[in-house]
Design an enzyme around this catalytic site. Structure first.
Site, PDB file in Angstrom:
ATOM      1  N   HIS A  21     113.691  70.979 -87.475  1.00  0.00           N
ATOM      2  CA  HIS A  21     114.942  71.739 -87.370  1.00  0.00           C
ATOM      3  C   HIS A  21     115.924  71.016 -86.448  1.00  0.00           C
ATOM      4  O   HIS A  21     117.092  70.881 -86.752  1.00  0.00           O
ATOM      5  CB  HIS A  21     114.682  73.143 -86.821  1.00  0.00           C
ATOM      6  N   CYS A 127      99.020  88.659-106.500  1.00  0.00           N
ATOM      7  CA  CYS A 127      98.061  88.998-105.448  1.00  0.00           C
ATOM      8  C   CYS A 127      98.466  90.327-104.840  1.00  0.00           C
ATOM      9  O   CYS A 127      99.573  90.465-104.333  1.00  0.00           O
ATOM     10  CB  CYS A 127      98.023  87.919-104.368  1.00  0.00           C
ATOM     11  N   CYS A 130      99.108  89.963-101.058  1.00  0.00           N
ATOM     12  CA  CYS A 130     100.402  89.371-100.695  1.00  0.00           C
ATOM     13  C   CYS A 130     101.558  90.205-101.244  1.00  0.00           C
ATOM     14  O   CYS A 130     102.701  90.027-100.844  1.00  0.00           O
ATOM     15  CB  CYS A 130     100.528  87.956-101.270  1.00  0.00           C
ATOM     16  N   CYS A 148      93.681  83.666-104.630  1.00  0.00           N
ATOM     17  CA  CYS A 148      94.827  83.624-103.725  1.00  0.00           C
ATOM     18  C   CYS A 148      94.517  82.708-102.537  1.00  0.00           C
ATOM     19  O   CYS A 148      93.466  82.850-101.910  1.00  0.00           O
ATOM     20  CB  CYS A 148      95.134  85.033-103.208  1.00  0.00           C
ATOM     21  N   HIS A 151      94.467  85.162 -99.221  1.00  0.00           N
ATOM     22  CA  HIS A 151      93.457  86.203 -99.099  1.00  0.00           C
ATOM     23  C   HIS A 151      92.096  85.809 -99.677  1.00  0.00           C
ATOM     24  O   HIS A 151      91.094  86.493 -99.466  1.00  0.00           O
ATOM     25  CB  HIS A 151      93.944  87.481 -99.793  1.00  0.00           C
ATOM     26  N   LYS A 298     101.793  64.203 -90.607  1.00  0.00           N
ATOM     27  CA  LYS A 298     102.712  65.327 -90.579  1.00  0.00           C
ATOM     28  C   LYS A 298     102.279  66.272 -89.462  1.00  0.00           C
ATOM     29  O   LYS A 298     101.089  66.487 -89.242  1.00  0.00           O
ATOM     30  CB  LYS A 298     102.605  66.042 -91.934  1.00  0.00           C
TER      31      LYS A 298
END
Length: 539
Positions: A21, A127, A130, A148, A151, A298
RNA sequence: CGCGGGAUGGAGAAGUCUGGUAUCUCGUUGGGCUCAUAAUCCAAAGAUCGAGGGUUCAAAUCCCUCUCCCGCAACCA
């Protein structure tokens, strides 16, 4: 006078700001400052993307009863980041603001009326945990079942009604724009990436609605749905130009500075929306690289190598961070950053080369009783030039910088700028002005040359390291023959130098007043330097 | 066979499109200078350019194969 409109991506405030950012804001800020320096009317937009179910969920998870309250708090954190980093934005947009919702609603109406939005059925893996469809690329497969990723439960194949944007209708136009405007996406790799994907398979229409769960911009004719976050988020760039914050002619934007993970949305989806609205496209999508850790990986929570931007700013001067981001991270490519790399650049290139140059030149002048240095006759100045090859000014320098900035190669502009410092250090050692007597005109000529070149360097440095430039201007002030403001004066000097270099006229050159300097950069102890975040990583 | 990027002296990078004595920064070593923030300047050492094969008078560069690393894969923003 022309205008320059630059944007960053708007940040999604579900979590805390990360180093990317800050990097993105500094990039956009540098271009904003650069074009402001050229006298352009600069508009610089940044902000927060505050819709979407994920935010709603994050608010709930963190025990907030009101999503708005959660979003207000987190948006404040991002706004604070921009403030702390001295980002020279001209407008900060929040997508929950009425001005934005109004524009998005208007866009929806227009596209619906002309048939670019239609109702359809969406089917996919849903899901219940979700409360959303999981993207095919994220679905895990196990024993022939769809799982998922969050989950780890089996997904249900569902279909539901929804609204679609007819992106496919603009396939040919988008492709044609890309092939005719090679410069539309920078860097090249980001361009070819999009192009090959576009050519590989036909564009699908974009689902742009979600079930209304009490958060988001409602679909005007159907309160059961809210508008898909991406669809509304992209429009933020356009919002200020029609809601009154900026003049209308500011659109189209000159550049959207983004990360590569959202390139597709900016290079394909956004042009599609704009084409549907019959609006001109942005002139450029500038895809910056990623900030990687020292080992080139990363930064992620799972690796524990996150560097928090706030802690970075607490540990290092802002200009040191800008220096690393703008010069050491190649434009459009990934770059490695660590506390050690930052400290090394700070001590070496900034303190030793730049800081020390300013210090040695000024202290020498003061020692020789030359706190005030008027320009000499050109014959004397050019003598320094020809005999010692320390030119008063290099005419190609500025053209070169302009060209490179237009190509978004700020890293190379930094190289050119700092080559000045190196050249001046070398020139000074060669000429050895400290061995010249006060009475010799050559001493004054050499010092004048050194100082005007540092002064011009600092002028351009304002876009990159604004604080450092200011501090150089504090110790080297210029008084011009005519009383004009100094910004336009520098531009005039440059023009004059180019056109009059071969003449004897030095009447347009300023007199310099020197002041005893404090160190521009204080050394950082390499041993004791580390970011709290890096300590936490245990590396 | 999903798409793309990368592998170059101890470290980081440029060069690859348009083949021709391998460049820059940091680090190391030696020397010079004393204006300066123990700073600056000069010089030297150090690379079979990821592996293998091919084209060519000539390959880091072009072609083929392989290995390893990293992104992206559009209904998460």
């Amino acid at each position: 006078m022309s205008k320059f409109y630059v944007t960053t991506a708007i940040d999604y405030p579900s979590g805390l700001p990360h180093i990317g950012h800050l990097y993105e804001k500094i990039l956009a800020d540098t271009y904003a400052r650069w074009y402001r320096l050229q006298g352009d009317q600069v508009y610089f937009l940044t902000g927060t993307d505050e819709n979407g179910q994920k935010l709603q969920k994050a608010a709930r998870d963190q025990g907030f009863s009101s999503v708005q309250e959660f979003v207000d708090r987190n948006a404040g954190v991002f706004l604070n980041l921009s403030e702390q980093a001295n980002i020279s934005y001209s407008d900060f947009i929040r997508t929950t603001e009425p001005r934005h919702q109004q524009v998005v609603t208007d866009v929806w109406h227009k596209l619906w009326d002309q048939g670019d939005i239609y109702q359809g059925e969406y089917s996919g893996s849903y899901c219940y945990g979700c409360e959303q469809f999981i993207s095919p690329s994220q679905v895990l497969h196990q024993d022939g079942k769809n799982i998922c990723p969050v989950h780890l439960t089996e997904l249900t194949e569902l279909s539901e009604d929804g609204y679609y944007f007819k992106l496919s209708r603009y396939q040919d136009k988008i492709l044609s724009h890309l092939t005719h405007h090679h410069e539309f996406i920078f860097p090249e790799t980001a361009y070819t990436d999009i192009l090959t994907r576009l050519q590989a398979e036909p564009l699908k229409d974009l689902p742009i609605s979600r079930k209304n769960q009490g958060w988001g911009i409602p679909i005007p004719q159907d309160q059961n749905y809210v508008i898909y976050t991406w669809f509304d988020a992209l429009i933020n760039y356009y919002t200020p130009t029609v809601s009154g914050a900026m003049p209308q002619h500011v659109w189209p934007s000159d550049v959207h500075v983004i990360g590569k993970d959202i390139n597709w949305f900016h290079s394909v989806v956004w042009p599609g929306i704009l084409m549907a609205l019959n609006l001109p496209l942005p002139k450029k999508i500038f895809v910056h690289g990623m900030i990687l850790d020292q080992d080139g990986r990363k930064m992620s929570k799972s690796l524990g190598n996150i560097i928090c931007p706030m802690e970075l700013m607490a540990s290092f001067p802002l200009d040191t961070l800008r220096y690393i981001f703008l010069r050491s991270v190649p434009s459009g490519k990934d770059g490695k950053v660590s506390a050690q790399l930052i400290a090394r650049a700070h001590n070496g290139e900034l303190a030793n080369e730049l800081g020390n140059l300013v210090s040695r030149v000024i202290k020498l002048a003061l020692k020789k009783n030359l706190a005030v240095i008027p320009p000499l006759l050109m014959t004397q100045l050019s003598q320094t030039n020809s005999e010692e090859s320390l030119a008063l000014y290099q005419p190609t320098f500025i053209d070169c910088c302009h060209l490179l900035m237009a190509q978004y190669r700020h890293d190379q502009v930094m190289n050119h700028l700092f080559a000045e410092i190196s050249e001046l250090n070398i020139g000074m050692n060669r000429i050895q002005p400290w061995s010249l007597a006060e009475s010799e005109p050559k001493l004054q000529a050499v010092l004048y040359t050194l100082i005007i070149r540092i002064y011009l360097f600092a002028y351009f440095l304002q876009a990159f390291l604004p604080d450092t430039a200011t501090r150089i201007f504090h110790v080297i002030t210029a008084k011009y023959p005519q009383n004009q403001n100094s910004t336009t004066q520098v531009k005039d000097i440059l023009a004059m130098m180019t056109s009059r270099q071969k003449t004897q006229d030095t009447s347009y050159l300023p007199t310099f007043y020197l002041r005893s300097p404090d160190p521009l950069f204080r050394k950082i102890n390499l041993e004791s330097t580390s970011c709290q975040a890096e300590l936490n990583a245990g590396s």
